[in-house]
Design an enzyme around this catalytic site. Structure first.
Site, PDB file in Angstrom:
ATOM      1  CG  ASP A 138     105.979 -63.853   1.016  1.00 26.72           C
ATOM      2  OD1 ASP A 138     104.782 -63.325   0.251  1.00 26.72           O
ATOM      3  OD2 ASP A 138     106.808 -63.748   0.109  1.00 26.72           O
ATOM      4  CG  HIS A 192     108.208 -63.124  -2.232  1.00 26.03           C
ATOM      5  ND1 HIS A 192     108.460 -62.897  -1.196  1.00 26.03           N
ATOM      6  CD2 HIS A 192     109.015 -62.442  -3.015  1.00 26.03           C
ATOM      7  CE1 HIS A 192     109.257 -62.658  -1.132  1.00 26.03           C
ATOM      8  NE2 HIS A 192     109.990 -62.332  -1.847  1.00 26.03           N
ATOM      9  CB  SER A 217     112.925 -62.347  -4.788  1.00 25.05           C
ATOM     10  OG  SER A 217     111.940 -61.434  -3.513  1.00 25.05           O
TER      11      SER A 217
END
Length: 185
Positions: free
Chosen positions: A155, A158, A9
């Site tokens: 979060d 990221h 990701s």
């Protein structure tokens, strides 16, 4: 010249608009530097090193000339054995080497909640991988971004758009060297 960015990701740009994602920002930096290279997005959110090995043939379908490998984050988040991650990344590097594709490996750190023994084993796996002949190595993909709220999404895992720009700016000298190696092979 084709440059594959194989990762999870962090490469795929989780939580970001397409033009803010790592591969897009890297392409912009490459273009600005006047380098003739096209970035291939091989990032899959949630992917572990095991998943990346399984999809490597697909990722190599566009016949890249060079590769950036960014993996390990999800292995750590899921508590996968560092030795398994190391074997998987080594298998990817072996396959790229067999195809004479120069590689920039960008390492990862284990999440702090996994404990010190796990963190040491995780770091040792990347340390061993970093000594492979001909490999360009960046110790930590999120260096300068992790734990800096201005560069992270909510979060705290990221990077946000500003964080991606920090990562790309930091990696560009090695990306330039990687592209140079690919041209001279």
């Amino acid at each position: 010249m084709q440059l594959l960015a194989l990762g999870d990701s962090l490469t795929a740009g989780y939580g970001l608009e397409h033009e803010q994602a790592f591969t897009s920002v890297l392409q912009q930096a490459i273009d600005k530097a006047g380098l003739d290279a096209h970035v291939l997005d091989g990032g899959v959110s949630g992917d572990t090193s095991t998943g990346a090995v399984a999809r490597l043939d697909w990722a190599l379908g566009d016949n890249p000339d060079a590769a950036i490998v960014e993996l390990g984050g999800n292995d750590g988040l899921r508590g996968q054995p560092p030795a398994q991650m190391e074997r998987n990344i080594a298998a990817i590097l072996d396959r790229l080497q067999t195809r004479h594709i120069p590689v920039l490996l960008s390492g990862m750190m284990a999440p702090p909640n996994m404990g010190q023994d796990y963190a040491r084993a995780f770091a040792a796996a990347f340390e061993r991988l970093s000594h492979r002949p001909g490999l360009l190595y960046d110790p930590f993909f999120l260096q300068g971004v992790a734990t800096h709220e201005d560069f992270e999404q909510g979060d705290h895992i990221h990077p946000n758009a500003a964080g991606v720009r920090v990562i790309v700016a930091r990696l560009m000298p090695q990306v330039r060297a990687l592209i140079g190696e690919a041209r001279h092979r």
